[in-house]
Write a protein that holds these residues in place. Sequence first.
Motif, PDB file in Angstrom:
ATOM      1  N   ALA A   8       4.723  -1.159   8.133  1.00 54.62           N
ATOM      2  CA  ALA A   8       5.333  -2.429   7.715  1.00 54.62           C
ATOM      3  C   ALA A   8       6.594  -2.709   8.520  1.00 54.62           C
ATOM      4  O   ALA A   8       6.852  -3.848   8.934  1.00 54.62           O
ATOM      5  CB  ALA A   8       5.642  -2.398   6.223  1.00 54.62           C
ATOM      6  N   LYS A   9       7.395  -1.665   8.781  1.00 49.08           N
ATOM      7  CA  LYS A   9       8.623  -1.843   9.559  1.00 49.08           C
ATOM      8  C   LYS A   9       8.318  -2.200  11.011  1.00 49.08           C
ATOM      9  O   LYS A   9       9.050  -2.976  11.624  1.00 49.08           O
ATOM     10  CB  LYS A   9       9.467  -0.571   9.512  1.00 49.08           C
TER      11      LYS A   9
ATOM     12  N   ASP B  79       0.960   9.731   3.570  1.00 52.30           N
ATOM     13  CA  ASP B  79       0.224   8.482   3.764  1.00 52.30           C
ATOM     14  C   ASP B  79       1.110   7.284   3.435  1.00 52.30           C
ATOM     15  O   ASP B  79       1.076   6.260   4.136  1.00 52.30           O
ATOM     16  CB  ASP B  79      -1.023   8.453   2.878  1.00 52.30           C
ATOM     17  N   ALA B  80       1.892   7.398   2.369  1.00 51.03           N
ATOM     18  CA  ALA B  80       2.791   6.313   1.980  1.00 51.03           C
ATOM     19  C   ALA B  80       3.816   6.058   3.077  1.00 51.03           C
ATOM     20  O   ALA B  80       4.116   4.913   3.430  1.00 51.03           O
ATOM     21  CB  ALA B  80       3.485   6.656   0.666  1.00 51.03           C
ATOM     22  N   ARG B  81       4.353   7.136   3.624  1.00 49.25           N
ATOM     23  CA  ARG B  81       5.359   7.016   4.681  1.00 49.25           C
ATOM     24  C   ARG B  81       4.797   6.272   5.888  1.00 49.25           C
ATOM     25  O   ARG B  81       5.454   5.390   6.461  1.00 49.25           O
ATOM     26  CB  ARG B  81       5.831   8.412   5.079  1.00 49.25           C
TER      27      ARG B  81
ATOM     28  N   LEU C 158       0.834  -1.205   0.000  1.00 54.43           N
ATOM     29  CA  LEU C 158       0.000   0.000   0.000  1.00 54.43           C
ATOM     30  C   LEU C 158       0.867   1.253   0.000  1.00 54.43           C
ATOM     31  O   LEU C 158       0.518   2.255  -0.634  1.00 54.43           O
ATOM     32  CB  LEU C 158      -0.941  -0.009   1.203  1.00 54.43           C
ATOM     33  N   GLY C 159       2.008   1.208   0.684  1.00 57.53           N
ATOM     34  CA  GLY C 159       2.931   2.339   0.641  1.00 57.53           C
ATOM     35  C   GLY C 159       3.351   2.667  -0.776  1.00 57.53           C
ATOM     36  O   GLY C 159       3.410   3.836  -1.175  1.00 57.53           O
TER      37      GLY C 159
ATOM     38  N   ILE D 246      13.623   0.173   1.674  1.00 56.03           N
ATOM     39  CA  ILE D 246      13.964   0.661   0.341  1.00 56.03           C
ATOM     40  C   ILE D 246      12.818   1.498  -0.220  1.00 56.03           C
ATOM     41  O   ILE D 246      13.032   2.452  -0.976  1.00 56.03           O
ATOM     42  CB  ILE D 246      14.343  -0.503  -0.600  1.00 56.03           C
ATOM     43  N   GLY D 247      11.575   1.180   0.178  1.00 53.78           N
ATOM     44  CA  GLY D 247      10.443   2.031  -0.200  1.00 53.78           C
ATOM     45  C   GLY D 247      10.560   3.408   0.423  1.00 53.78           C
ATOM     46  O   GLY D 247      10.325   4.426  -0.230  1.00 53.78           O
ATOM     47  N   LEU D 248      10.952   3.454   1.696  1.00 48.51           N
ATOM     48  CA  LEU D 248      11.169   4.739   2.362  1.00 48.51           C
ATOM     49  C   LEU D 248      12.322   5.502   1.724  1.00 48.51           C
ATOM     50  O   LEU D 248      12.257   6.729   1.565  1.00 48.51           O
ATOM     51  CB  LEU D 248      11.446   4.511   3.852  1.00 48.51           C
ATOM     52  N   ALA D 249      13.377   4.781   1.333  1.00 51.02           N
ATOM     53  CA  ALA D 249      14.502   5.441   0.662  1.00 51.02           C
ATOM     54  C   ALA D 249      14.047   6.107  -0.626  1.00 51.02           C
ATOM     55  O   ALA D 249      14.389   7.261  -0.909  1.00 51.02           O
ATOM     56  CB  ALA D 249      15.604   4.429   0.386  1.00 51.02           C
ATOM     57  N   GLY D 250      13.251   5.390  -1.417  1.00 51.29           N
ATOM     58  CA  GLY D 250      12.733   5.968  -2.656  1.00 51.29           C
ATOM     59  C   GLY D 250      11.807   7.130  -2.405  1.00 51.29           C
ATOM     60  O   GLY D 250      11.804   8.126  -3.140  1.00 51.29           O
ATOM     61  N   LEU D 251      11.014   7.028  -1.341  1.00 53.80           N
ATOM     62  CA  LEU D 251      10.071   8.090  -0.997  1.00 53.80           C
ATOM     63  C   LEU D 251      10.814   9.371  -0.627  1.00 53.80           C
ATOM     64  O   LEU D 251      10.497  10.463  -1.133  1.00 53.80           O
ATOM     65  CB  LEU D 251       9.195   7.621   0.163  1.00 53.80           C
TER      66      LEU D 251
END
Length: 204
Positions: free
Chosen positions: A127-128, A119-121, A107-108, A139-144
């Motif tokens: 998840a973490k 919201d994504a964050r 969903l992120g 890695i999703g947070l890194a891209g964000l």
Amino acid sequence: LENGISLGKNTQRWNQALWAYKTALDLAPSQEEVLLGIGWHYLDCLGNTSAAKEALEYARKVNPRSGQTHRVLGNLWHRLGAEDLAEQSLLKAIWLSPSDPLSACDLGHVLGEQQRYQDARVRFLDAKRLDPALADADIGLAGLYKAVGQVQDAEKFRQRAFELDPSVASQRTVNKIASLFRSKGAEGPEDSGAEELGAEDEED
């Protein structure tokens, strides 16, 4: 089923994997695990979204309260560009299986591509919290963070992902995710129109 999963890991044997899944389906036409396996194989390996949709919608009919089925359906809708349906399916998956970190992480990504960065964050951090060893969330947070121009924060999460799983933590992967998360037409973070994100992480 196990033979299909094993063969599916080898790109040269995808057709054999499909045969194994179909054999399992003949033996157990209403077994959710088999339906999900063949749905994932059609979606991720063969790129056949119509066949994936048929298998996954039948899986949902067999067990409408399966969080895993709704999660895979969310990924299917996302692949098809139906973002509202993707979000609905993933929210349903989280509601049915609140301890599953993968649905929150997926969903992120969906929210990030809609430029709903805050919201994504939250979803990546959820998840973490559920699985601190989930490198895909880092890695999703890194891209964000890279998408909004917070390079130091992006690198912090990339390094954390690298410590957990080096195979997912290349700078190229971060750049690709950041590109997906930026607004259409934006050439870089300076014109993405995003507000600054908080830098606290799951340990705070």
